[in-house]
Design an enzyme around this catalytic site. Structure first.
Site, PDB file in Angstrom:
ATOM      1  N   GLU A 170       0.866  -1.175   0.000  1.00 28.71           N
ATOM      2  CA  GLU A 170       0.000   0.000   0.000  1.00 28.71           C
ATOM      3  C   GLU A 170       0.905   1.228   0.000  1.00 28.71           C
ATOM      4  OE1 GLU A 170      -2.789   0.429   3.250  1.00 28.71           O
ATOM      5  OE2 GLU A 170      -3.556   2.287   2.364  1.00 28.71           O
TER       6      GLU A 170
ATOM      7  N   ARG B   8       5.587 -12.918   9.263  1.00 29.88           N
ATOM      8  CA  ARG B   8       6.215 -11.640   8.932  1.00 29.88           C
ATOM      9  C   ARG B   8       7.545 -11.517   9.660  1.00 29.88           C
ATOM     10  NH1 ARG B   8       2.529  -8.008   8.896  1.00 29.88           N
ATOM     11  NH2 ARG B   8       3.748  -6.156   9.223  1.00 29.88           N
TER      12      ARG B   8
ATOM     13  N   LYS C 139       4.756   0.886   9.343  1.00 29.31           N
ATOM     14  CA  LYS C 139       4.877   2.150   8.610  1.00 29.31           C
ATOM     15  C   LYS C 139       4.312   3.319   9.424  1.00 29.31           C
ATOM     16  CE  LYS C 139       3.177   0.187   4.839  1.00 29.31           C
ATOM     17  NZ  LYS C 139       2.687  -0.058   3.468  1.00 29.31           N
TER      18      LYS C 139
HETATM   19  P1  ATP Z   1       3.056  -2.212   7.912  1.00 27.69           P
HETATM   20  O1  ATP Z   1       2.394  -3.062   8.953  1.00 27.69           O
HETATM   21  O2  ATP Z   1       4.515  -2.040   8.106  1.00 27.69           O
HETATM   22  O3  ATP Z   1       2.370  -0.918   7.663  1.00 27.69           O
HETATM   23  P2  ATP Z   1       1.720  -3.513   5.797  1.00 27.69           P
HETATM   24  O4  ATP Z   1       1.523  -4.971   5.945  1.00 27.69           O
HETATM   25  O5  ATP Z   1       0.555  -2.641   6.006  1.00 27.69           O
HETATM   26  O6  ATP Z   1       2.979  -3.086   6.617  1.00 27.69           O
HETATM   27  P3  ATP Z   1       1.808  -3.435   2.959  1.00 27.69           P
HETATM   28  O7  ATP Z   1       2.236  -2.287   2.151  1.00 27.69           O
HETATM   29  O8  ATP Z   1       0.384  -3.790   2.949  1.00 27.69           O
HETATM   30  O9  ATP Z   1       2.342  -3.180   4.399  1.00 27.69           O
HETATM   31  O10 ATP Z   1       2.680  -4.711   2.626  1.00 27.69           O
HETATM   32  C1  ATP Z   1       2.983  -5.171   1.343  1.00 27.69           C
HETATM   33  C2  ATP Z   1       3.362  -6.609   1.414  1.00 27.69           C
HETATM   34  O11 ATP Z   1       4.495  -6.766   2.249  1.00 27.69           O
HETATM   35  C3  ATP Z   1       2.257  -7.449   2.005  1.00 27.69           C
HETATM   36  O12 ATP Z   1       2.118  -8.610   1.236  1.00 27.69           O
HETATM   37  C4  ATP Z   1       2.723  -7.746   3.399  1.00 27.69           C
HETATM   38  O13 ATP Z   1       2.261  -8.990   3.819  1.00 27.69           O
HETATM   39  C5  ATP Z   1       4.241  -7.719   3.256  1.00 27.69           C
HETATM   40  N1  ATP Z   1       4.866  -7.314   4.508  1.00 27.69           N
HETATM   41  C6  ATP Z   1       4.658  -6.175   5.207  1.00 27.69           C
HETATM   42  N2  ATP Z   1       5.363  -6.166   6.354  1.00 27.69           N
HETATM   43  C7  ATP Z   1       6.063  -7.326   6.380  1.00 27.69           C
HETATM   44  C8  ATP Z   1       6.966  -7.932   7.303  1.00 27.69           C
HETATM   45  N3  ATP Z   1       7.308  -7.321   8.446  1.00 27.69           N
HETATM   46  N4  ATP Z   1       7.476  -9.136   7.003  1.00 27.69           N
HETATM   47  C9  ATP Z   1       7.139  -9.762   5.857  1.00 27.69           C
HETATM   48  N5  ATP Z   1       6.295  -9.260   4.954  1.00 27.69           N
HETATM   49  C10 ATP Z   1       5.750  -8.061   5.200  1.00 27.69           C
HETATM   50 MG    MG Z   2      -1.253  -3.479   4.611  1.00 30.51          MG
END
Ligand code: ATP
Ligand code: MG
Length: 595
Positions: free
Chosen positions: A43, A296, A306
């Site tokens: 995102e 994760r 983020k």
């Molecule tokens: P955050 O919690 O840091 O805001 P998010 O999951 O909302 O992260 P996205 O932009 O939706 O962030 O993530 C894009 C992709 O990266 C998704 O498929 C998510 O599962 C993966 N991802 C995000 N954070 C991690 C992590 N800490 N370890 C592994 N994969 C991750």
């Molecule tokens: Mg997300």
């Protein structure tokens, strides 16, 4: 802790198999897919971090190993939190991380093509390509929603957001059906069309799936599919005032792009029945995409969400998203960490189904291992102490041979100037040293790297008693080729020639947080390390004047360094700024043993 040694700086990053790769291999064998298509769907509401790198390495790695492709998709269904700055940074960071490794499988689309058809970035020379955008599918998603309404599987609900929450119940408390659940199809179609036309304010109505308010899985209790948001979107502008929810948009975006394996983190496991339910209700092509979940990445001594990283930026706790102390890919890149080191790290930690905290020492090990192989050795003194060699001729300069990289013969040698007045590291001299201090002391001897053995004859101090200068004599036969070249002394230290050295600003970074789990308890910001940045003016050997932005340097005995983009090498008054990527040794491990 024993860690595997890898050689991924030169070789493609190795990846052991894992449960997801095993599934992919099996499904391919069973002929379930013509081609493997994965996607990385961030995102655009912040910069990518090292956790995203784990997902990138997994999705691009699978595409690479199974002759497939990986789509880069902006998962942009939430206009109020997203921004074009993030879209741009995400593209740059993904390209940086996969460059030279998986750029062949990076799939993008032609600018303006809204049908979700990919082209390989590598083959198209990158021109006229952009990422996929979930928001490009808004028109199709709307049609799918209409189809669900027609099939009696979705309804417009007039409950407020708070009421909707309350009616949903809790895991141990069944939900309650919305009074609007049995609206006639025609009325739903009319209201949904008017939601889209902008007739209703934010929060007054939603479109909900009609599934099961008594389901033990809360995500199946008539989840919201669309909400009203009168907000401009970075990609679609003012075209829409209703936006699909993640669960509705994601599975259908996957289907529209022909994704075979939709890989996400474990917290989405409970969403999988909804992912499947939506796809089952609609006339979409086979084979349908499937969702798989993995653990994760959580890393000690850092925060990863983020939202929290944004707070650090907004409250000026760091200089920006690309501050070298940040766990963002932009920060790691600026810090001098190579994509190969990050990919090595991801290969080391593997892919599992159990959440755990990864020790940041594993990442640091991968970084040191990678830089040891590629860094050019240089001499620089961070905290200079003047040394005068009283028996060395005034005005004489010798050009001494120094090896650029003992790990890589092809890196060759260079000349380093040597003269009567030198600087050594302040720490390398102690007047009253403890036992086992093998550096310089009054009356003691030490070898200057690539040069002579020197002996400290006299310590000069200022009025306050601070040591300002050491007067030493050199054993002028002890250099390579000399009669006493083989003479052994306990310590070897680094140095620079005072007359030839150049000034460089050096930024010494340390961990951003002082505790392993900053967000375990209380406000994570209370654990910020007040000493995470120290700036010194170093004296460095003159060859560093030609340091290149992409160069990697080991300042001998100190650590790994890279040029920061704040440098102005060619300005009238050149300014060199180096970032310390990482110290040679893990000083925190020593702290932990002491504690
Ligand atoms: P955050 O919690 O840091 O805001 P998010 O999951 O909302 O992260 P996205 O932009 O939706 O962030 O993530 C894009 C992709 O990266 C998704 O498929 C998510 O599962 C993966 N991802 C995000 N954070 C991690 C992590 N800490 N370890 C592994 N994969 C991750
Ligand atoms: Mg997300």
């Amino acid at each position: 802790m024993t860690l595997p040694k890898s050689n991924a700086a030169t070789d493609p990053t190795p990846a052991a198999s894992d449960f997801i790769r095993d599934i992919v291999a099996e499904e391919l064998k069973a002929g379930r897919h013509k081609r493997i298509v994965t996607r990385f769907p961030p995102e655009p509401n912040g910069y990518l971090h090292i956790g995203h790198a784990k997902s990138i390495c997994l999705n691009f790695g699978i595409a690479r190993e199974f002759d497939g492709v990986c789509n880069l998709r902006m998962d942009d269904t939430n206009p109020t939190k997203e921004d074009i700055e993030y879209v741009d940074s995400i593209q740059a960071d993904v390209r940086w991380l996969v460059s030279g490794w998986a750029d062949r499988v990076l799939a993008l689309k032609k600018v303006g093509d809204t049908r979700g058809r990919g082209v390989l970035a590598a083959e198209s020379g990158n021109s006229g390509l952009e990422p996929f955008y979930a928001s490009d599918y808004f028109a199709q998603l709307y049609e799918y929603a209409v189809a669900l309404i027609r099939a009696g599987k979705a309804y417009v609900c007039d409950l407020s957001p708070e009421e909707t929450d309350h009616y949903r119940g809790a895991p141990d408390r069944p939900g309650q059906e919305s009074p609007w659940r049995n609206r006639p199809v025609e009325e739903n179609l009319d209201l949904f069309r008017r939601m889209k036309a902008g007739e209703f304010p934010d929060g007054t109505r939603t479109l909900r799936a009609k599934i099961d308010m008594a389901s033990p899985n809360i995500w199946l209790r008539d989840p919201v599919l669309y909400r009203i948001r009168h907000a401009a979107h970075h990609h679609t502008g003012d075209q829409w005032c209703i936006y699909p929810m993640y669960d509705f948009a994601h599975c259908l975006s996957d289907s529209l792009e022909g994704i075979s394996h939709s890989i996400c983190t474990l917290e989405f496991e409970v969403h999988r029945p909804l992912y499947d339910w939506i796809l089952e209700q609609l006339p979409i092509p086979q084979p349908r995409p499937h969702q798989f979940e993995f653990a994760r990445l959580s890393l000690s001594f850092t925060v990863m969400s983020k939202r929290k990283l944004l707070q650090l930026v907004q409250e000026n706790r760091v200089t920006g998203w690309d501050d070298p102390r940040m766990p963002t890919l932009a920060g790691l890149r600026r810090r001098g960490i190579t994509p190969a080191a990050i990919r090595d790290f991801c290969a080391m930690i593997g892919v599992t189904k159990y959440n755990s905290l990864t020790d940041v020492a594993v990442l640091e090990h991968a970084i040191r291992d990678d830089l040891n192989r590629r860094a050019l050795r240089r001499l620089a003194v961070l905290r200079p102490l003047k040394v005068v060699l009283t028996n060395y001729p005034e005005g004489k300069t010798e050009e001494l041979d120094a090896v650029n990289n003992p790990e890589d013969a092809a890196a060759g040698t260079r000349k380093v100037p040597f003269s009567r007045v030198l600087y050594i590291e302040t720490d390398d001299f102690l007047e009253a040293p403890p036992p086992k201090f093998f550096r310089l002391r009054p009356g003691g001897e030490v070898r200057l790297k690539y040069a002579y053995i020197i002996k400290c004859d006299e310590v000069v101090k200022d009025a306050s008693g601070k040591v300002t200068e050491l007067r030493c004599t050199a054993d002028l036969d002890s250099k390579t080729g000399g009669t006493t070249a083989g003479r052994k002394v306990k310590g070897t230290i680094h140095w620079v020639s005072a007359a030839h050295a150049i000034d460089a600003e050096v930024r010494l970074y340390d961990r951003l947080f002082t505790v392993p789990e900053p967000d375990a308890e209380g406000d994570f910001k209370q654990h910020l390390n007040p000493h995470s940045l120290e700036v010194v003016t170093a004296r460095a050997e003159p060859s560093l004047r030609d340091a290149r932005p992409e160069g990697r340097y080991q300042f001998e005995r100190l650590g790994y360094f890279c040029l920061d983009f704040d440098s102005q090498p060619s300005a009238p008054r050149p300014r060199l700024v180096f970032n310390r990527t990482i110290a040679l040794k893990d000083t925190w491990a020593k702290e932990a043993r002491k504690g």
